[in-house]
Design a protein around this motif. Structure first.
Motif, PDB file in Angstrom:
ATOM      1  N   UNK A 353       0.832  -1.203   0.000  1.00 38.75           N
ATOM      2  CA  UNK A 353       0.000   0.000   0.000  1.00 38.75           C
ATOM      3  C   UNK A 353       0.870   1.257   0.000  1.00 38.75           C
ATOM      4  N   UNK A 354       1.977   1.195   0.739  1.00 39.50           N
ATOM      5  CA  UNK A 354       2.839   2.366   0.842  1.00 39.50           C
ATOM      6  C   UNK A 354       3.452   2.770  -0.481  1.00 39.50           C
ATOM      7  N   UNK A 358       2.596   6.416  -1.725  1.00 37.67           N
ATOM      8  CA  UNK A 358       3.687   7.387  -1.835  1.00 37.67           C
ATOM      9  C   UNK A 358       3.900   7.834  -3.275  1.00 37.67           C
ATOM     10  N   UNK A 359       3.735   6.901  -4.210  1.00 37.23           N
ATOM     11  CA  UNK A 359       3.889   7.271  -5.620  1.00 37.23           C
ATOM     12  C   UNK A 359       2.844   8.293  -6.033  1.00 37.23           C
ATOM     13  N   UNK A 360       1.616   8.105  -5.559  1.00 41.94           N
ATOM     14  CA  UNK A 360       0.566   9.061  -5.895  1.00 41.94           C
ATOM     15  C   UNK A 360       0.824  10.402  -5.216  1.00 41.94           C
ATOM     16  N   UNK A 361       1.236  10.390  -3.950  1.00 44.41           N
ATOM     17  CA  UNK A 361       1.524  11.642  -3.253  1.00 44.41           C
ATOM     18  C   UNK A 361       2.652  12.403  -3.952  1.00 44.41           C
ATOM     19  N   UNK A 372      -2.664  14.266   1.508  1.00 51.41           N
ATOM     20  CA  UNK A 372      -2.287  13.597   2.746  1.00 51.41           C
ATOM     21  C   UNK A 372      -2.476  12.096   2.595  1.00 51.41           C
ATOM     22  N   UNK A 373      -1.602  11.309   3.242  1.00 52.52           N
ATOM     23  CA  UNK A 373      -1.710   9.868   3.189  1.00 52.52           C
ATOM     24  C   UNK A 373      -0.501   9.221   3.831  1.00 52.52           C
TER      25      UNK A 373
END
Length: 446
Positions: A353-354, A358-361, A372-373
């Protein structure tokens, strides 16, 4: 005042039922002002106390709200209209990233676990009078609580986190009491609170969890309970840090009569450490920490384990015995088999999931979009125009969850679930979000 709708009845229950029928049919829309009690009593030919009792029933069911001299109104979004209904229809060909569901490829197979549970049933079926919690599951749950520094306490099993939270709230609070909740926060909880006749007081949060000053303000406003998500907060992904936990304990120490409920639904999918607010010496007299199997093992298992102070756990378990009695031992044995076989690797799941989160963020940040995530499977994107952003994203081929599902007083936003986003989809969805947030400021990224 009521248009064409006519409230009927001579008993309080009949009057309340008449109003509920109007709300259910849509003839009494959200925000509609109901007649003053004396006026309606005169119209129906009943004692004003009868109408007062009917309005009280409606408040306790979460259908109406009363604001002093401003009168009694149908709730802006009554309890009969769940927040899950706030969304968009997903046309064919549109990618749906609004669900909040886990990645099914990360869920374990239930075949062997259910077969093992069936074998145990064959050897000795569970009958009336058996303990509500199986010995093996209680042992595993307590050991996991101990490992994470959760204070000692008995273990109860419920049909999911929301079931546990509902039982704890009804065990300690009465209709009209206030509950401090994260804002934005879990939509189902925000539905439950008014349905129980309680009031939600919003508490702002950042990536480290609820803000101590906001919690203090809610408690000073009379909140009788506080619900905190320890990890993978829905929808923002916040995680209560060690320092924030210390600050919140100090805040709660000044309000020992408040019920503290901690929801650790991220257990099994988050590799960040748990920092429980509950402690051996407080900070509150009554507390509960609950963990659901939904995200790690699958939502359909409908099982959660909880612990807490002796009074709270006894009340939750006692009320359960008067209703469903217990959670099926078949499910408890199946979860035990999954747990003992390490069918889910929390580190692997969290990293999966990370990577996507993180790629999307990062992609959004490259396009000038703040989001945020910190943990879990969701990303929260603040937007200036929620309705417009949802519509533009849908037009671009992406269905996202409107922030109205999760908000009380916090600013607009949208939630994106990254559970099954593929690497090649990250750029396109980031482009679509950037365009939706700033529709008139299109830019190119080469």
């Amino acid at each position: 005042m009521l248009g064409e709708y006519r409230i009927e009845g001579r008993r309080a229950a009949d009057i309340a039922a008449s109003v509920e029928r109007g709300v259910g049919s849509g003839e009494l829309e959200p925000g509609r002002l109901l007649p003053p009690m004396r006026e309606l009593a005169a119209r129906l030919g009943v004692n004003p106390n009868t109408v007062a009792a009917a309005y009280r029933m409606l408040r306790e069911r979460g259908v109406v709200e009363t604001a002093g001299r401003r009168g009694t109104r149908v709730r802006p979004r009554p309890a009969s209209t769940p927040r899950e209904a706030i969304g968009v229809e997903v046309p064919e060909g549109v990618r749906d990233i609004s669900t909040g569901n886990p990645d099914t490829s990360l869920l374990p197979s239930l075949r062997e676990a259910l077969a093992a549970a069936a074998d145990r049933h064959e050897r000795g079926p569970t009958l009336y009078g058996a303990p509500a919690v199986t010995e093996d599951l209680a042992r595993l749950a307590r050991a996991a609580f101990d490992a994470d520094g959760v204070p000692a306490g008995p273990v109860v099993v419920t049909s999911g986190s929301l079931d546990a939270i509902e039982r704890a709230l009804t065990a300690h609070l009465k209709p009209g009491d206030a509950v401090a909740v994260e804002d934005p926060g879990w939509g189902s909880l925000l539905d439950l609170i008014p349905a129980l006749g309680l009031r939600a007081l919003p508490v702002a949060l950042d990536d480290d969890g609820p803000l101590p000053d906001a919690v203090e303000q809610a408690l000073r406003q009379g909140a009788r309970a506080l619900v905190v998500t320890d990890r993978a907060q829905n929808p923002t992904g916040a995680v209560v840090s060690a320092e924030r936990a210390r600050e919140l304990r100090r805040t709660l120490a000044g309000h020992p009569d408040v019920l503290l409920i901690e929801d650790d639904h991220g257990h099994g999918i988050v590799d960040l450490p748990l920092h429980p607010l509950a402690g051996a010496a407080g900070p509150t007299d009554h507390w509960m920490l609950v963990r659901s199997t939904a995200k790690a093992y699958g939502p359909d298992l409908r099982l959660a384990v909880l612990t807490g102070d002796a009074v709270t756990v006894d009340r939750v378990g006692g009320r359960q015995r008067l209703g469903p009695g217990w959670v099926s031992h078949l499910l408890q044995h199946a979860v035990t088999a999954l747990w003992e076989s390490r069918a889910v690797d929390p580190v692997r799941t969290a990293r999966s999931y990370g990577r996507r989160r993180d790629a999307l963020l990062d992609a959004l940040a490259e396009r000038g979009v703040a989001a945020r995530g910190r943990s879990g499977m969701n990303v929260w994107v603040p937007v200036p125009d929620e309705t417009g952003a949802v519509a533009r994203l849908l037009h671009a081929g992406w269905a996202v969850a409107p922030g109205a599902r999760f908000r009380i007083a916090s600013p607009p936003g949208v939630r994106l679930t990254v559970s099954d986003l593929a690497a090649h989809e990250i750029g396109p969805v980031a482009d679509a979000v950037a365009s939706a947030v700033r529709p008139s400021g299109a830019r190119r990224y080469g």
